[in-house]
Structures are given as structure tokens and as C-alpha cells.
Design a protein around this motif. Structure first.
Motif, PDB file in Angstrom:
ATOM      1  N   TRP A 268       0.889  -1.231  -0.296  1.00 38.88           N
ATOM      2  CA  TRP A 268      -0.296   0.007   0.277  1.00 38.88           C
ATOM      3  C   TRP A 268       0.150   1.251   0.186  1.00 38.88           C
ATOM      4  CZ3 TRP A 268      -4.864   0.177  -1.148  1.00 38.88           C
ATOM      5  CH2 TRP A 268      -4.968  -0.754  -1.839  1.00 38.88           C
ATOM      6  N   ASN A 269       2.365   1.285  -0.238  1.00 38.73           N
ATOM      7  CA  ASN A 269       2.897   2.237  -0.228  1.00 38.73           C
ATOM      8  C   ASN A 269       4.536   2.313  -0.871  1.00 38.73           C
ATOM      9  OD1 ASN A 269       4.145   4.888  -0.327  1.00 38.73           O
ATOM     10  ND2 ASN A 269       3.740   4.590   1.529  1.00 38.73           N
ATOM     11  N   VAL A 270       4.368   1.748  -1.916  1.00 35.89           N
ATOM     12  CA  VAL A 270       6.212   0.850  -2.740  1.00 35.89           C
ATOM     13  C   VAL A 270       6.384   2.177  -2.551  1.00 35.89           C
ATOM     14  CG1 VAL A 270       7.170  -0.387  -4.155  1.00 35.89           C
ATOM     15  CG2 VAL A 270       5.231  -1.308  -3.816  1.00 35.89           C
ATOM     16  N   GLN A 271       7.165   2.509  -2.212  1.00 36.22           N
ATOM     17  CA  GLN A 271       8.395   3.360  -2.234  1.00 36.22           C
ATOM     18  C   GLN A 271       9.619   3.625  -2.685  1.00 36.22           C
ATOM     19  OE1 GLN A 271       9.355   3.535   1.922  1.00 36.22           O
ATOM     20  NE2 GLN A 271       7.002   3.097   2.767  1.00 36.22           N
ATOM     21  N   LEU A 272       9.681   4.449  -3.666  1.00 35.22           N
ATOM     22  CA  LEU A 272      10.753   4.335  -5.379  1.00 35.22           C
ATOM     23  C   LEU A 272      11.164   5.716  -5.369  1.00 35.22           C
ATOM     24  CD1 LEU A 272       8.574   3.597  -8.079  1.00 35.22           C
ATOM     25  CD2 LEU A 272       9.278   1.838  -6.318  1.00 35.22           C
ATOM     26  N   SER A 273      12.629   5.543  -4.544  1.00 37.79           N
ATOM     27  CA  SER A 273      13.358   6.584  -4.799  1.00 37.79           C
ATOM     28  C   SER A 273      14.624   5.577  -4.738  1.00 37.79           C
ATOM     29  CB  SER A 273      13.961   7.589  -4.038  1.00 37.79           C
ATOM     30  OG  SER A 273      13.619   6.520  -2.049  1.00 37.79           O
ATOM     31  N   ASP A 274      16.444   6.037  -4.531  1.00 39.08           N
ATOM     32  CA  ASP A 274      17.438   5.409  -4.852  1.00 39.08           C
ATOM     33  C   ASP A 274      18.097   4.427  -4.064  1.00 39.08           C
ATOM     34  OD1 ASP A 274      17.827   6.076  -7.137  1.00 39.08           O
ATOM     35  OD2 ASP A 274      18.834   8.232  -7.292  1.00 39.08           O
ATOM     36  N   ASN A 275      17.331   4.769  -2.467  1.00 36.55           N
ATOM     37  CA  ASN A 275      17.225   4.533  -1.204  1.00 36.55           C
ATOM     38  C   ASN A 275      16.352   3.534  -1.010  1.00 36.55           C
ATOM     39  OD1 ASN A 275      20.175   5.956  -1.154  1.00 36.55           O
ATOM     40  ND2 ASN A 275      18.540   7.853  -0.772  1.00 36.55           N
ATOM     41  N   THR A 276      16.113   3.265  -1.648  1.00 38.40           N
ATOM     42  CA  THR A 276      14.284   2.258  -0.766  1.00 38.40           C
ATOM     43  C   THR A 276      15.439   0.690  -1.691  1.00 38.40           C
ATOM     44  OG1 THR A 276      13.073   2.550  -2.495  1.00 38.40           O
ATOM     45  CG2 THR A 276      12.698   3.782  -1.159  1.00 38.40           C
ATOM     46  N   ARG A 277      14.434  -0.430  -0.982  1.00 33.20           N
ATOM     47  CA  ARG A 277      14.453  -1.298  -0.569  1.00 33.20           C
ATOM     48  C   ARG A 277      12.999  -2.239  -1.400  1.00 33.20           C
ATOM     49  NH1 ARG A 277      19.135  -4.279   2.974  1.00 33.20           N
ATOM     50  NH2 ARG A 277      17.320  -4.779   3.820  1.00 33.20           N
ATOM     51  N   SER A 278      12.784  -1.250  -2.083  1.00 33.46           N
ATOM     52  CA  SER A 278      11.301  -1.884  -2.771  1.00 33.46           C
ATOM     53  C   SER A 278      10.923  -3.017  -3.171  1.00 33.46           C
ATOM     54  CB  SER A 278      10.679  -0.671  -3.370  1.00 33.46           C
ATOM     55  OG  SER A 278      11.233  -0.549  -4.525  1.00 33.46           O
ATOM     56  N   GLU A 279      11.962  -3.305  -3.877  1.00 34.51           N
ATOM     57  CA  GLU A 279      12.364  -4.716  -4.607  1.00 34.51           C
ATOM     58  C   GLU A 279      11.288  -5.863  -3.416  1.00 34.51           C
ATOM     59  OE1 GLU A 279      14.490  -2.681  -4.996  1.00 34.51           O
ATOM     60  OE2 GLU A 279      15.087  -2.872  -7.227  1.00 34.51           O
ATOM     61  N   HIS A 280      11.989  -5.690  -1.789  1.00 36.56           N
ATOM     62  CA  HIS A 280      11.459  -6.605  -1.154  1.00 36.56           C
ATOM     63  C   HIS A 280      10.082  -6.643  -0.215  1.00 36.56           C
ATOM     64  CE1 HIS A 280      16.295  -6.280   0.538  1.00 36.56           C
ATOM     65  NE2 HIS A 280      16.087  -6.816  -0.693  1.00 36.56           N
ATOM     66  N   CYS A 281       9.296  -5.640  -0.937  1.00 39.11           N
ATOM     67  CA  CYS A 281       7.857  -5.341  -0.780  1.00 39.11           C
ATOM     68  C   CYS A 281       6.589  -6.527  -0.935  1.00 39.11           C
ATOM     69  CB  CYS A 281       7.692  -4.555  -0.262  1.00 39.11           C
ATOM     70  SG  CYS A 281       5.803  -3.981  -0.816  1.00 39.11           S
ATOM     71  N   TYR A 282       7.893  -7.318  -2.717  1.00 41.64           N
ATOM     72  CA  TYR A 282       6.559  -7.902  -3.102  1.00 41.64           C
ATOM     73  C   TYR A 282       7.344  -8.955  -3.835  1.00 41.64           C
ATOM     74  CZ  TYR A 282       8.612  -4.983  -6.878  1.00 41.64           C
ATOM     75  OH  TYR A 282       9.403  -3.641  -7.797  1.00 41.64           O
ATOM     76  N   SER A 283       6.555 -10.147  -4.643  1.00 47.30           N
ATOM     77  CA  SER A 283       7.092 -11.350  -5.563  1.00 47.30           C
ATOM     78  C   SER A 283       6.515 -10.542  -7.437  1.00 47.30           C
ATOM     79  CB  SER A 283       6.957 -12.306  -4.931  1.00 47.30           C
ATOM     80  OG  SER A 283       5.352 -12.092  -5.020  1.00 47.30           O
ATOM     81  N   GLU A 284       4.764 -10.395  -6.364  1.00 42.82           N
ATOM     82  CA  GLU A 284       5.301  -9.551  -8.254  1.00 42.82           C
ATOM     83  C   GLU A 284       4.437  -8.319  -7.936  1.00 42.82           C
ATOM     84  OE1 GLU A 284       5.058 -11.590 -11.243  1.00 42.82           O
ATOM     85  OE2 GLU A 284       5.911 -13.812  -9.829  1.00 42.82           O
ATOM     86  N   VAL A 285       4.389  -7.659  -8.978  1.00 41.83           N
ATOM     87  CA  VAL A 285       4.598  -6.297  -9.242  1.00 41.83           C
ATOM     88  C   VAL A 285       3.116  -6.278  -9.567  1.00 41.83           C
ATOM     89  CG1 VAL A 285       6.180  -5.745 -10.442  1.00 41.83           C
ATOM     90  CG2 VAL A 285       4.698  -6.069 -11.993  1.00 41.83           C
ATOM     91  N   THR A 286       2.664  -6.988  -9.806  1.00 42.09           N
ATOM     92  CA  THR A 286       0.691  -7.132 -10.190  1.00 42.09           C
ATOM     93  C   THR A 286      -0.016  -6.994  -9.063  1.00 42.09           C
ATOM     94  OG1 THR A 286       0.707  -9.578 -10.968  1.00 42.09           O
ATOM     95  CG2 THR A 286       0.677  -7.916 -12.147  1.00 42.09           C
ATOM     96  N   ASP A 287       1.234  -7.845  -7.841  1.00 40.90           N
ATOM     97  CA  ASP A 287       0.116  -7.698  -6.627  1.00 40.90           C
ATOM     98  C   ASP A 287       0.238  -6.099  -5.505  1.00 40.90           C
ATOM     99  OD1 ASP A 287      -0.277 -10.310  -6.813  1.00 40.90           O
ATOM    100  OD2 ASP A 287       1.738 -10.381  -5.376  1.00 40.90           O
ATOM    101  N   LEU A 288       1.110  -5.191  -6.714  1.00 38.69           N
ATOM    102  CA  LEU A 288       1.037  -4.066  -5.659  1.00 38.69           C
ATOM    103  C   LEU A 288      -0.071  -3.198  -5.681  1.00 38.69           C
ATOM    104  CD1 LEU A 288       4.227  -2.278  -7.183  1.00 38.69           C
ATOM    105  CD2 LEU A 288       4.210  -4.209  -5.541  1.00 38.69           C
ATOM    106  N   LYS A 289      -0.498  -2.651  -4.440  1.00 41.80           N
ATOM    107  CA  LYS A 289      -1.236  -1.891  -4.502  1.00 41.80           C
ATOM    108  C   LYS A 289      -1.192   0.423  -4.534  1.00 41.80           C
ATOM    109  CE  LYS A 289      -4.005  -4.642  -3.131  1.00 41.80           C
ATOM    110  NZ  LYS A 289      -4.791  -5.953  -4.092  1.00 41.80           N
ATOM    111  N   ILE A 290      -0.387   0.758  -4.391  1.00 36.20           N
ATOM    112  CA  ILE A 290      -0.253   2.653  -3.852  1.00 36.20           C
ATOM    113  C   ILE A 290       1.429   1.999  -4.750  1.00 36.20           C
ATOM    114  CG2 ILE A 290       0.249   4.236  -3.310  1.00 36.20           C
ATOM    115  CD1 ILE A 290      -2.337   3.641  -1.754  1.00 36.20           C
ATOM    116  N   ILE A 291       2.035   3.010  -5.868  1.00 31.82           N
ATOM    117  CA  ILE A 291       3.404   3.878  -6.712  1.00 31.82           C
ATOM    118  C   ILE A 291       3.646   4.619  -6.033  1.00 31.82           C
ATOM    119  CG2 ILE A 291       4.420   2.799  -7.795  1.00 31.82           C
ATOM    120  CD1 ILE A 291       3.461   0.825  -7.425  1.00 31.82           C
ATOM    121  N   HIS A 292       4.840   5.305  -4.943  1.00 38.12           N
ATOM    122  CA  HIS A 292       5.080   6.362  -4.149  1.00 38.12           C
ATOM    123  C   HIS A 292       6.361   6.651  -5.073  1.00 38.12           C
ATOM    124  CE1 HIS A 292       5.693   8.701  -0.153  1.00 38.12           C
ATOM    125  NE2 HIS A 292       5.025   9.365  -1.476  1.00 38.12           N
ATOM    126  N   TRP A 293       6.605   7.399  -5.692  1.00 36.58           N
ATOM    127  CA  TRP A 293       7.113   8.160  -6.009  1.00 36.58           C
ATOM    128  C   TRP A 293       8.199   9.249  -5.421  1.00 36.58           C
ATOM    129  CZ3 TRP A 293       8.221   6.488 -10.980  1.00 36.58           C
ATOM    130  CH2 TRP A 293       7.627   5.596 -11.638  1.00 36.58           C
TER     131      TRP A 293
END
Length: 723
Positions: free
Chosen positions: A330-355
Motif C-alpha cells: 500500500w506504499n511501495v516507495q521508489l527512490s534510489d535509497n529504498t529497497r522496495s523490491e523486498h516488498c513484493y514478489s509480483e508487481v501486479t500485487d502492488l496497490k500504490i506506487i509512491h514516487w
């Protein structure tokens, strides 16, 4: 060959007998031999083995984190099911856990979902539109947006919402000026400035009846129905806030050397997506609670670096019982210092992308192309498609009025398409790019409209007119983004903050020329306007000349329209005259003509160019049939008649109405504009090729003349004879 034992390796690691890189390998692989360290080739093999081993460990670690995230989600879903079973309402008590997992299934159809967003400034409104598109695309419930806005953003968004005509959507505005008093004492280094602190005061300023609200940053993109997020309030027990864990090492102090972040629970929480139980926060005296924490921490931290997020995390560090950790999807955080890949196995499972990075779409992520494509889809998505109806909630549909007007038009009328265009309300985004200008005395704004095919004229006009400009741009959502990139790539346009770009989104078959003119005219901030077209270049110095002319003409108390004589050239390469003398020389040599001399001479003949050649002072001319001059007037004039679309009679009808209103037409002796050559518009081609177009234009003209006569009585009878 001597084999090193594990205990020996540990001893050597502790006391630094070998390089750390090698020791890590030895600690992992106890079968390493001393002889393997005796050559560069051997060391190379060991490094390669070590790299492979580390990659394997990272994969295992990521897999475990994803499993942990899934387990947490399952736990939360079970909590939700239990909460529903404990409901007093028997309809909810019997819901199964499977029901809970169905998208929005436990949210009543007509329950309004409340969302709070801080939006300030012209540019921030563009981000809000993209966010709203993603929310509206998936939503199935009524929505109520609570917008904390400055004056500029409120003007923009109010116009946008009214013209968007979205059913089952309400909005409320809360001025940022009032909220400043509670937070302007906090030193803040975040790029969002004082607006980044305003989420702290929402429990105080949102209405008392509102018990819960979803709080969102503007750099959010939804990939699911917001009702799924709303139902997570069910799992908040004694917790007042629902937040996703921060996905960077910021609050662990590992971003750079000597980094000292604010206090936080573990990795801390990101406040870009927040469930806020307003009722509970008010009971907890939230305003006093966070202020006490902030005052204490600022004694050592000196300022916030992540605005409200720092203070909220510090409060939760001291009061961990106030927060419920939400699933990270519900808050996949995208920046150079985040480890957002650890949050999900499939990108289609994501709910909210946070730039959540100043770099936005340029951040690094293994799936950045997927995320970027999702964002760009909504960025360029046709917002008109979101005007879908929701049934059975008992609210009045905004589109009802439009439908009634449309139903009053007979579909058997051969001019139905033309009459329909007059009814259309075009979605409008005012001040699409940052605008900062304070009018001066007797100030004049150049008013014009354009479509994508005339965009190349903008930079040249800026070089000829240094004053404020109000432009209505007729574009699709995708074209608006092309325009934005064009403008941002132009040093000339970016250096000008006195140009109001008002995007009117495409809808219908014809170019709504008079609708566009009205949008541009309505949104000037000066007392006077110069009504022009985008393919005319003003003479150098016309802005200053018109300011002096309106000051000398008593236009604040008298109805006057100052006529600026129009000329044209057929040459794409053309030396623009700097004086009236130079212009007359070009006119005599055949490089210039009076405007439309060869095809529509009567449109400007009443200007009396023969008299203008030798005139040294202003002179009055009488209205004549088909006169359509370009004029400078007070902004409080009648609007253009919006029944005229595309080509034909759009300016003629306006001048006719000004004449009926009693305006004096005064020709300026030392002013001029020149029409530059370009390809014919699509609407001229339609007019020339379609007999139906020409017949309907004649019908609309007759109806306009009749309406004018009825409105102005006997003095307007002369207009009835106009062909």
C-alpha cells in the motif's frame, strides 16, 4: 596443504589478520586453503565464488522478506475478518474471511470514502490530477476530497472539478494560510517547504463530523480500488494511525557517514499514505502531543529533514501503541535509497506506487519501466472517460443539466452536432504552468487561443510582447504533456512567469474557438485586455503603447474598444518592421497587405487604412457589416457567443454585440499587428468542403441576429438585415 579451521578464521577476523573481503569468504566457506591465496589467479577465483555466494544469500534474504510480507498480509486479513465478525451489524457478522479479501466487498456501495491531500502552487495541481485519475479509474464508491490548498491551487482545482463533471465526487477546501500559524515555527529543510508539515494539523482543521480519513501525498499512483485501503480501517483497534514501514535505511542512520536521523521505531514509517483515525487523535490531544515531541527533539535536531514524517515518527517512537503497520504493497516507495523490491514478489500485487524522491521517474528499481508505464498511462489518460455514472446513491448527478440540454435538441435537426457543441462543458485546467505576476497601473493582457499545431508561435510572440499573456490551449491529455515538455525545454517560455496557460481538454468534433477565448479572457488579472489571435505578431513596443493608450482614453468609465490595425505577409522569412514608416514602405512594395485584403476585405475595411496612413491621433470608425477588428478593451465586456465554433462569424458576432452595447470603436494611429503565414486550420477545410457546415453557420447567424434584436430592441434591428 594446511586447512584453516572455523575457529581460527573467527580469531583472524576479529583481530584483522586478513583483508575483510577474503575473511568474509573464508567465514562462509571453511574449505578454503592457504595455497589458494598465493596467486592472483587463485584470488580471482575466490572473489568470483564469493560474489556468487553473496548473490545467493541476497536472493534468499529477499525471498524470506517477501514471505514475511505475505504472512503479515494474511495476518491482517484474518484480523479484518475477526473485526467484521465482531460487528454488531448481523450483515457484517456473517461475512467470511474470503468476503473480506474481495475488492471493496465490505464497503457499502454508497459509503463515501474521504481523502485528504495537501496541494499548494500551480505545478502541484498537475500531480493531483494524475493521482485523481488513478483513483477514479478503479473506484466504485463515492469520493470526498479534502484539499488543503493555497489560493492559487484552490482556483485551479475548483474550476477543474466543476468542468470535469464527475458524478459521486465532492470536494472541500481548507486554506493553508490559516494552518501556517500552527507550524511556521518549525525549521524544515524538506523541498516541500511549509506545506510538507501540514498533515500534522489535519485533526484540528478537518471538520468534526469526519472521524477517519485517508491522507495521501500528491506523488502517488493507485493500482487498485481505494476502497481496499479504506477497509483497512477495520483492523485499526486502539491504533490511531495506519502506516507502511519506511523502505529505506534513512531512520537507521545508514544513508551517509555521520547521518543522524530523527528518532523512529526501527526503520520508521513513511507518511505518504496514511490512515488517520481523526476521532481518536482528537481524544488523545494530538496537537499538544506532537508539539511537545517536536519542541524537545528540535533542541538537538535543529530542523526537520523529512517534514511531518520526522515528527510523526518521533511521536510513534515514544508511543508505539498508536500505530498499526500496514502491508507494504500500500506504499511501495521508489527512490534510489529504498529497497522496495523486498516488498513484493509480483508487481501486479502492488496497490500504490509512491514516487517519493525529488528525481521521481528517474529513480533506480528493477521494475522501474513497469512503474513508469503505469504512471504515464494515467498521466496521458483521457479524463473525459472517467465521467462514468454511479447509480443508486441518491445524489444529484452533475451531468443531469447537460443531459437535459441535450435532450432538448432534436436529433432530426441537421445542425444537431453544431448545437450540441454549445452545450459541452470542457474540462479546464487553469494555470497549467507556474504563474507569478502582479499587475501594474493601466496594465493590458494579450488574450489568445491555440491548438497543438500553432505551438511554434509562442516563443516569437514572447519576443514581441513583454507584458502578461493569457492563453487557452485546446489539447488532449496526451498533447498537454507534449506541450509541457515543449515549454519546459524552452528557456524563453520558462523565463516568463507572466503567461497563464489554461488547458481546455478536447471534447466534441469542432474547435470551440469562442469557448476558448472566453476561458482566456475570464482569467486575466489586469483591468484591460488585447484580444488577438495566436498567428499575429504585435509590433515591438505594443504593450507599452497600449498601456498609455488606455490611460488616455478614459476606458475605466467609457465604453471604448481600441482598434489595432491588422496586416499580413505571405513570406515565412520576413524582416519585421520596427516603425510605422517601415511598415508603410513594406505595404507599398507589396511585401505586406492589409489583413485578408484578397479574400475577406470587408472584415477590416472599416478600419479605414487610407486614413490610418497619415493619422497622427486616434479616430473613431462606425460599425459595418462583417467588421472583425482586433481590439484592446476593458475586461468587463460581453463574452464571445459560444454557438460559433470552428470557422466563421466567431469574431464578427462579438464586435456586433459590442456595437449593440454602445462601444465606440477607436483606431490607434501608431499601432499594428502582422499575421504570419501558416497551413490552413482543419476547420477552414471543413467549412470549404462541407455544404452542411455552411448551411448550419448561416442558420446560427440568423438565430444570433434574432437573439440580439430581442435583447437590445429597436436599436438592434439593423443587424437583422446582415447576410
Amino acid at each position: 596443504m594446511i586447512r584453516l579451521k572455523r575457529n581460527t578464521l573467527i580469531f583472524l577476523v576479529i583481530f584483522g589478520a586478513f583483508p575483510v573481503f577474503t575473511l568474509v569468504y573464508l567465514a562462509i566457506n571453511s574449505d578454503a586453503t592457504v595455497s589458494e591465496f598465493n596467486s592472483e589467479e587463485g584470488l580471482g577465483r575466490l572473489e568470483a565464488k564469493l560474489a556468487n555466494k553473496i548473490r545467493d544469500l541476497e536472493k534468499q534474504n529477499m525471498y524470506l522478506q517477501k514471505k514475511l510480507s505475505k504472512a503479515r498480509n494474511q495476518y491482517l486479513n484474518i484480523q479484518m475478518a475477526v473485526a467484521l465478525q465482531n460487528e454488531s451489524d448481523p450483515r457484517l457478522r456473517n461475512r467470511t474471511r474470503l468476503d473480506c479479501l474481495n475488492q471493496g466487498s465490505d464497503i457499502p456501495k454508497c459509503e463515501a470514502i474521504h481523502v485528504a491531500i495537501v496541494c499548494a502552487g500551480h505545478n502541484a495541481t498537475r500531480d493531483v490530477v494524475t493521482l485523481l485519475k488513478s483513483v477514479l479509474f478503479y473506484r466504485k464508491n463515492p469520493l470526498h476530497f479534502h484539499l488543503i490548498s493555497d489560493t492559487a491551487a484552490q482556483i485551479i482545482l475548483e474550476k477543474l472539478f466543476k468542468t470535469w463533471s464527475l458524478n459521486e465526487m465532492e470536494w472541500s477546501f481548507y486554506p493553508t494560510d490559516i494552518m501556517r500559524q500552527d507550524i511556521d515555527w518549525i525549521p524544515n529543510k524538506h523541498y516541500s517547504g511549509i506545506y510538507g508539515l501540514m498533515k500534522l494539523v489535519l485533526p484540528k482543521y478537518l471538520p468534526e463530523y469526519l472521524q477517519k480519513v485517508i491522507v495521501l501525498d500528491t506523488d502517488i499512483t493507485f493500482a487498485s480500488d481505494i476502497a481496499e485501503l479504506w477497509k483497512l480501517f477495520t483492523i485499526l483497534g486502539d491504533e490511531a494511525l495506519g502506516l507502511v514501514e519506511n523502505q529505506s535505511d534513512w531512520y537507521l542512520g545508514k544513508i551517509w557517514k555521520n547521518h543522524q536521523p530523527w528518532p523512529a521505531l526501527g526503520r520508521g514509517f513513511n507518511t505518504g499514505v496514511m490512515l488517520m483515525n481523526l476521532e481518536m487523535l482528537r481524544q488523545l490531544k494530538w496537537m499538544r502531543l506532537w508539539r511537545q515531541v517536536a519542541e524537545k527533539d528540535l533542541m538537538t535536531m535543529l530542523s526537520t529533514q523529512l517534514a511531518d514524517q520526522d515528527i510523526i515518527n518521533s511521536v510513534l517512537k515514544r508511543n508505539p501503541q498508536l500505530v498499526k503497520t500496514l502491508p507494504c504493497q500500500w506504499n511501495v516507495q521508489l527512490s534510489d535509497n529504498t529497497r522496495s523490491e523486498h516488498c513484493y514478489s509480483e508487481v501486479t500485487d502492488l496497490k500504490i506506487i509512491h514516487w517519493n524522491s525529488p528525481k521521481k521517474l528517474k529513480v533506480k528499481n528493477n521494475h522501474i519501466e513497469y512503474f513508469r508505464n503505469l504512471y504515464l498511462t494515467f498521466l496521458e489518460y483521457d479524463g473525459n472517460l472517467l465521467r462514468r455514472e454511479l447509480f443508486g446513491c441518491g445524489t444529484t448527478n452533475i451531468t443531469d443539466t447537460v443531459q437535459k440540454q441535450l435532450s432538448a435538441i432534436s436529433e432530426d435537426d441537421e445542425c444537431y452536432d453544431f448545437r450540441r457543441e454549445r452545450v459541452i462543458v470542457h474540462r479546464t485546467h487553469l494555470y497549467y504552468i507556474d504563474y507569478k505576476y502582479k499587475p501594474v497601473e493601466w496594465d493590458v493582457t494579450l488574450v489568445a487561443q491555440l491548438s497543438m499545431d500553432r505551438l511554434q508561435m509562442l516563443e516569437t510572440i514572447c519576443k514581441h510582447w513583454e507584458g502578461p499573456i493569457s492563453l487557452a490551449l485546446y489539447m488532449s491529455d496526451a498533447e498537454a504533456q507534449q506541450f509541457l515538455r515543449y515549454a519546459q525545454g524552452s528557456e524563453t517560455l520558462m523565463n516568463r512567469k507572466n503567461i497563464g496557460y489554461h488547458v481546455v481538454y478536447k471534447d466534441g468534433q469542432y474547435y470551440p474557438v469562442n469557448y476558448l477565448r472566453n476561458v482566456a479572457l475570464e482569467n486575466i488579472q489586469t483591468e484591460y485586455a488585447f484580444l488577438s489571435d495566436i498567428d499575429f505578431l504585435p509590433m515591438y513596443g505594443l504593450y507599452e503603447y497600449l498601456k498609455k493608450a488606455v490611460a488616455m482614453s478614459n476606458m475605466d468609465s467609457e465604453k471604448k474598444a481600441l482598434v489595432v490595425p491588422a496586416f499580413e505577409t505571405q513570406r515565412y522569412r520576413f524582416s519585421f518592421p520596427t516603425t510605422k514608416t517601415e511598415l508603410l514602405s513594406l505595404l507599398d512594395s507589396g511585401e505586406l497587405y492589409t489583413f485578408r485584403y484578397h479574400v475577406w476585405a470587408k472584415g477590416h475595411a472599416p478600419t479605414n487604412y487610407g486614413k490610418w496612413r497619415n493619422a497622427t491621433g486616434p479616430y473613431t470608425v462606425a460599425w459595418e457589416q462583417d467588421f472583425e477588428p482586433y481590439i484592446a478593451v476593458h475586461k468587463n465586456i460581453p463574452q464571445y457567443d459560444q454557438r460559433f465554433i470552428g470557422f466563421g462569424w466567431n469574431k464578427v458576432s462579438h464586435i456586433m454585440q459590442l456595437d449593440a452595447e454602445g462601444y465606440e470603436l477607436v483606431v490607434l494611429p501608431n499601432a499594428f499587428i502582422i499575421h504570419m503565414p501558416h497551413a490552413p486550420s482543419f476547420d477552414i477545410a471543413k467549412f470549404r468542403s462541407s455544404s452542411l457546415y455552411r448551411r448550419c453557420l448561416k442558420t446560427l447567424k440568423a438565430e444570433f441576429q434574432r437573439d440580439l434584436s430581442q435583447k437590445y430592441g429597436i436599436k438592434a434591428l439593423k443587424y437583422l438585415s446582415v447576410d
